[in-house]
Design an enzyme around this catalytic site. Sequence first.
Site, short mmCIF file in Angstrom:
data_model
loop_
_atom_site.label_atom_id
_atom_site.label_comp_id
_atom_site.label_asym_id
_atom_site.label_seq_id
_atom_site.Cartn_x
_atom_site.Cartn_y
_atom_site.Cartn_z
N TYR A 154 0.84 -1.21 0.00
CA TYR A 154 0.00 0.00 0.00
C TYR A 154 0.88 1.25 0.00
CZ TYR A 154 -3.68 3.28 1.40
OH TYR A 154 -4.56 4.34 1.45
N THR A 189 -13.58 5.73 7.53
CA THR A 189 -14.38 5.11 6.46
C THR A 189 -14.35 3.60 6.68
OG1 THR A 189 -12.48 4.76 5.02
CG2 THR A 189 -13.61 6.89 4.79
#
Length: 250
Positions: A154, A189
């Site tokens: 990532y 989120t």
Amino acid sequence: MTTSPVALITGAAAGIGKETALAYARSGCDVVVADIQESALHQLVKDIKLIGVDALAVTTDVSDINAVKELHNKIMERFGRLDYACNNAGIEGENAPTAESSLENYDRVMNINVRGLYACMQAQLAIMSSQGRGSIVNMASVAGLIGFPGLPAYCASKGAVVQLTKTAAVEYAEQGVRVNAVCPGAIKTDMIDRITSKDPETEKQFAALHPMNRMGTAEEVANAVVFLSLPGASFITGQALAVDGGMVAR
Ligand SMILES: NC(=O)c1ccc[n+]([C@@H]2O[C@H](COP(=O)([O-])OP(=O)(O)OC[C@H]3O[C@@H](n4cnc5c(N)ncnc54)[C@H](O)[C@@H]3O)[C@@H](O)[C@H]2O)c1
């Protein structure tokens, strides 16, 4: 065909992408929303139309080059223009230290976060440079600026997004196209809930990474995307703007 500016947002069905789509709509843009989650996109189109602008949903996996081409063809067929694009679709991948992280995970993360974004940017730059105007905002991360244990692929993918942003900014500046990136800190989120498993102690640790001692909201990131997109930011290009409550300033 439309006289309103047209904005595209990928990964629009949830989280930061959804808030950004709504923020573009509130700023008066017609909005194209793309994601792999078809039913959530259709609900979002209804919500955007209630704001009083036009909206189009295109189910798109950004790692599928043909789907990416079709998405941009559909935008030009329907609206005849593309003013703003936010390349936001992304995944966090598995959580494991570098030596234990799989190559399959590396490929999956790079395929969506970098190759997919790259393909989208290529299509957008072709359209925008021929129009002589346009603005692209790529969703990077503070993980593209500093290292985070357990997320090697990532971090590599978001570092690549920052560099793709700077390169395209320099290449297309004279043709009227601006390209910037936003680097959010931890934003509340579904993605951050998956990473923290909603464990209150882990959430507290994530909050404490930011000098403001809290996580950000999707709306706070959306505001930065819309600011960088609109003409108010007309002399800003090639930036990687941290929206992180001060995290990378320490
Ligand atoms: N949440 C955070 O803390 C945070 C921090 C920094 C950066 N970001 C970045 O912001 C972006 C959005 O994150 P979020 O927190 O809203 O995540 P999220 O998981 O809540 O939403 C991501 C959206 O992208 C969509 N998506 C995933 N793969 C896709 C694909 N191949 N093609 C099209 N759509 C796809 C998902 O369906 C989902 O709707 C990501 O690029 C993420 O890396 C998030």
